[in-house]
Design a protein around this motif. Structure first.
Motif, PDB file in Angstrom:
ATOM      1  N   ILE A 113       0.616  -1.080   0.181  1.00 40.36           N
ATOM      2  CA  ILE A 113      -0.247   0.141  -0.053  1.00 40.36           C
ATOM      3  C   ILE A 113       0.808   1.666   0.288  1.00 40.36           C
ATOM      4  O   ILE A 113       2.025   0.859   0.054  1.00 40.36           O
ATOM      5  N   THR A 114       0.385   2.511  -0.138  1.00 43.22           N
ATOM      6  CA  THR A 114       1.229   3.628  -0.479  1.00 43.22           C
ATOM      7  C   THR A 114       0.309   4.796   0.336  1.00 43.22           C
ATOM      8  O   THR A 114      -0.653   4.874   0.473  1.00 43.22           O
ATOM      9  N   TYR A 115       1.777   5.700   1.531  1.00 46.17           N
ATOM     10  CA  TYR A 115       0.551   5.994   2.571  1.00 46.17           C
ATOM     11  C   TYR A 115       1.306   7.426   2.323  1.00 46.17           C
ATOM     12  O   TYR A 115       2.877   7.900   2.137  1.00 46.17           O
ATOM     13  N   GLY A 162      12.791  -0.444   8.464  1.00 45.86           N
ATOM     14  CA  GLY A 162      13.444  -1.200   7.200  1.00 45.86           C
ATOM     15  C   GLY A 162      12.447  -0.717   6.065  1.00 45.86           C
ATOM     16  O   GLY A 162      11.744  -1.519   5.697  1.00 45.86           O
ATOM     17  N   ALA A 163      12.083   0.823   6.150  1.00 44.14           N
ATOM     18  CA  ALA A 163      11.211   0.949   4.774  1.00 44.14           C
ATOM     19  C   ALA A 163      11.595   0.129   3.969  1.00 44.14           C
ATOM     20  O   ALA A 163      13.451   0.307   3.182  1.00 44.14           O
ATOM     21  N   THR A 164      10.900  -0.146   2.466  1.00 42.72           N
ATOM     22  CA  THR A 164      11.610  -0.282   1.288  1.00 42.72           C
ATOM     23  C   THR A 164      11.959   0.895  -0.069  1.00 42.72           C
ATOM     24  O   THR A 164      11.577   1.210  -1.380  1.00 42.72           O
ATOM     25  N   PHE A 165      10.574   1.580   0.162  1.00 45.98           N
ATOM     26  CA  PHE A 165      10.130   2.865  -0.470  1.00 45.98           C
ATOM     27  C   PHE A 165       9.418   4.122   0.802  1.00 45.98           C
ATOM     28  O   PHE A 165       9.118   4.382   1.255  1.00 45.98           O
ATOM     29  N   VAL A 166      10.574   5.364   0.248  1.00 46.51           N
ATOM     30  CA  VAL A 166      10.554   6.199   0.931  1.00 46.51           C
ATOM     31  C   VAL A 166      10.982   7.777   0.080  1.00 46.51           C
ATOM     32  O   VAL A 166      11.817   7.413  -0.952  1.00 46.51           O
ATOM     33  N   ALA A 167      10.205   8.275   0.474  1.00 46.77           N
ATOM     34  CA  ALA A 167       9.726   8.936  -0.589  1.00 46.77           C
ATOM     35  C   ALA A 167       9.577  10.710   0.504  1.00 46.77           C
ATOM     36  O   ALA A 167       8.098  11.021   1.066  1.00 46.77           O
ATOM     37  N   GLN A 168      10.063  11.878  -0.662  1.00 45.70           N
ATOM     38  CA  GLN A 168       9.811  12.746   0.281  1.00 45.70           C
ATOM     39  C   GLN A 168       9.256  13.971  -0.917  1.00 45.70           C
ATOM     40  O   GLN A 168      10.296  14.255  -1.795  1.00 45.70           O
ATOM     41  N   LEU A 180       6.146  10.904  -8.008  1.00 46.71           N
ATOM     42  CA  LEU A 180       6.715  10.406  -6.719  1.00 46.71           C
ATOM     43  C   LEU A 180       5.622   8.825  -6.567  1.00 46.71           C
ATOM     44  O   LEU A 180       5.459   7.808  -6.036  1.00 46.71           O
ATOM     45  N   ILE A 181       4.107   9.690  -6.508  1.00 43.83           N
ATOM     46  CA  ILE A 181       3.018   8.327  -6.068  1.00 43.83           C
ATOM     47  C   ILE A 181       2.840   7.785  -7.167  1.00 43.83           C
ATOM     48  O   ILE A 181       2.511   6.174  -6.745  1.00 43.83           O
ATOM     49  N   GLU A 182       2.789   7.584  -8.263  1.00 44.55           N
ATOM     50  CA  GLU A 182       3.361   6.734  -9.408  1.00 44.55           C
ATOM     51  C   GLU A 182       4.322   5.606  -9.364  1.00 44.55           C
ATOM     52  O   GLU A 182       3.252   4.374  -8.663  1.00 44.55           O
ATOM     53  N   LYS A 183       5.409   6.410  -8.546  1.00 46.67           N
ATOM     54  CA  LYS A 183       5.788   5.016  -8.884  1.00 46.67           C
ATOM     55  C   LYS A 183       5.816   4.593  -7.187  1.00 46.67           C
ATOM     56  O   LYS A 183       6.044   2.936  -6.821  1.00 46.67           O
ATOM     57  N   GLY A 184       5.452   5.063  -6.140  1.00 43.56           N
ATOM     58  CA  GLY A 184       4.921   4.768  -4.408  1.00 43.56           C
ATOM     59  C   GLY A 184       3.540   2.971  -5.257  1.00 43.56           C
ATOM     60  O   GLY A 184       3.759   2.026  -4.553  1.00 43.56           O
ATOM     61  N   ILE A 185       2.667   3.321  -6.006  1.00 45.89           N
ATOM     62  CA  ILE A 185       1.520   2.692  -6.447  1.00 45.89           C
ATOM     63  C   ILE A 185       2.701   1.652  -6.906  1.00 45.89           C
ATOM     64  O   ILE A 185       1.913   0.388  -6.761  1.00 45.89           O
ATOM     65  N   GLN A 186       3.593   1.796  -7.817  1.00 45.13           N
ATOM     66  CA  GLN A 186       4.079   0.972  -8.776  1.00 45.13           C
ATOM     67  C   GLN A 186       4.833   0.123  -7.824  1.00 45.13           C
ATOM     68  O   GLN A 186       5.432  -1.122  -8.120  1.00 45.13           O
ATOM     69  N   HIS A 187       5.155   0.341  -6.354  1.00 45.34           N
ATOM     70  CA  HIS A 187       6.326  -0.172  -6.092  1.00 45.34           C
ATOM     71  C   HIS A 187       5.580  -1.512  -5.321  1.00 45.34           C
ATOM     72  O   HIS A 187       4.314  -1.860  -4.825  1.00 45.34           O
ATOM     73  N   ASN A 250      14.194  -0.121  -2.043  1.00 43.42           N
ATOM     74  CA  ASN A 250      14.576  -1.632  -2.302  1.00 43.42           C
ATOM     75  C   ASN A 250      13.516  -2.727  -2.985  1.00 43.42           C
ATOM     76  O   ASN A 250      12.497  -2.402  -2.373  1.00 43.42           O
ATOM     77  N   THR A 251      13.953  -2.986  -3.671  1.00 44.81           N
ATOM     78  CA  THR A 251      13.265  -3.524  -4.971  1.00 44.81           C
ATOM     79  C   THR A 251      13.093  -5.413  -4.893  1.00 44.81           C
ATOM     80  O   THR A 251      12.937  -5.792  -5.169  1.00 44.81           O
ATOM     81  N   GLU A 252      14.010  -5.286  -3.893  1.00 45.99           N
ATOM     82  CA  GLU A 252      14.198  -7.197  -3.411  1.00 45.99           C
ATOM     83  C   GLU A 252      13.466  -7.806  -2.439  1.00 45.99           C
ATOM     84  O   GLU A 252      13.034  -8.976  -2.696  1.00 45.99           O
ATOM     85  N   GLN A 253      12.801  -6.888  -1.701  1.00 41.91           N
ATOM     86  CA  GLN A 253      12.146  -7.262  -0.612  1.00 41.91           C
ATOM     87  C   GLN A 253      10.746  -7.820  -1.123  1.00 41.91           C
ATOM     88  O   GLN A 253      10.660  -6.895  -1.447  1.00 41.91           O
TER      89      GLN A 253
END
Length: 288
Positions: A113-115, A162-168, A180-187, A250-253
């Motif tokens: 999910i994206t927060y 341990g976040a796997t996606f952090v943006a600001q 960034l929201i697009e990338k967050g959704i696709q992560h 982090n795209t591995e987890q």
């Protein structure tokens, strides 16, 4: 394919004129259209505060929850129907005060999910008190002598658990925030996007001009690598948390849902979960 207009409804936002939340709403609508979603594919769960109203301003499934509880609801929605794209939204008080425990555990759980945190560094709806994001010395109605507490750094907090996606991002940067929201959704996993969203009514310190003078986009930092967690942490500390862009990924987890044994890909709404009389009898017998 839905356009941005199809994510609009007839509910007019009642945020203060100039509030940064207007841009965040627009960015969510643009991002949803850009990644190919339809309104019926999207669920937006919000908490309490000025930011909590956003779930009623976008044409999609929405739930206006209670203070600090948008994340457990959003995770429940995702577990019940994995076919939905699920967003959670809340303010810095919602996510880093009463909801802090949920934020930390949602991050480390890594559910898909994206927060989006609408960070105005003050409690706006209750008329201007210090929030966990207010700086030391910040003067408000609740701290007339200036806050004696230190401010939470969303970036450093997320990285430490341990976040796997952090943006600001900054609400004035509509293009960058939308991306960034697009990338967050696709992560594939939990995405935290903290957005500096100035409160024009009660926060006269962290204004649009203040952010423009102080924030540093990570893509202007030579050699910055968003896949280097240590570099992300040290860079945030170096610039006092005032960095924007994709800070770490982090795209591995694997996501939480993909690790649950026996958890079906299709949402519960599309599963035949009826029990035969024989299976029901066996289940009841286990509790005898």
């Amino acid at each position: 394919m839905a356009t941005m207009k199809e994510f609009r409804n007839n509910v007019k936002p009642n945020w203060c004129p100039g509030c940064g939340d207007f841009s965040i709403q627009a960015a969510i609508q643009r991002a949803a259209a850009n990644v190919g979603l339809e309104p019926e594919n999207l669920a937006l769960i919000s908490g309490i505060g000025c930011s909590g109203r956003i779930s009623g301003y976008i044409n999609c499934y929405g739930l206006h929850g209670i203070h600090g509880r948008s994340l457990p609801i959003a995770q429940g929605v995702k577990m019940a129907n994995r076919e939905l794209t699920v967003l959670a939204a809340g303010g810095d008080g919602d996510g880093f005060a009463i909801g802090m425990g949920h934020t930390v555990h949602a991050i480390r759980r890594n559910m898909n999910i994206t927060y989006i945190v609408m960070d105005n560094q003050i409690y706006g709806l209750t008329k201007g008190q210090t929030s966990p994001r207010s700086a030391t010395g910040f003067v408000t109605k609740s701290t007339p002598g200036g806050s004696i507490e230190s401010s939470i750094s969303p970036v450093e907090l997320a990285l430490s658990v341990g976040a796997t996606f952090v943006a600001q991002s900054f609400s004035s940067d509509l293009k960058g925030l939308t991306e960034l929201i697009e990338k967050g959704i696709q992560h594939e996993g939990f995405s935290l996007i903290n957005v500096f969203s100035p409160c024009v009514t009660y926060n006269k310190v962290n204004t649009y001009d203040w952010f423009k003078e102080n924030i540093v986009p990570v893509d202007t930092i030579e050699g910055y690598d968003p896949h280097d967690r240590i570099k992300a942490m040290s860079t945030s500390m170096q610039y006092k948390g005032l960095i924007t862009g994709l800070i770490y990924q982090n795209t591995e987890q694997k996501s939480y849902e993909s690790l649950v044994k026996g958890f079906k890909e299709e949402g519960l709404v599309n599963q035949d979960i009826r029990l035969s009389e024989e299976d029901f009898a066996k289940l009841v017998a286990e509790f005898a």
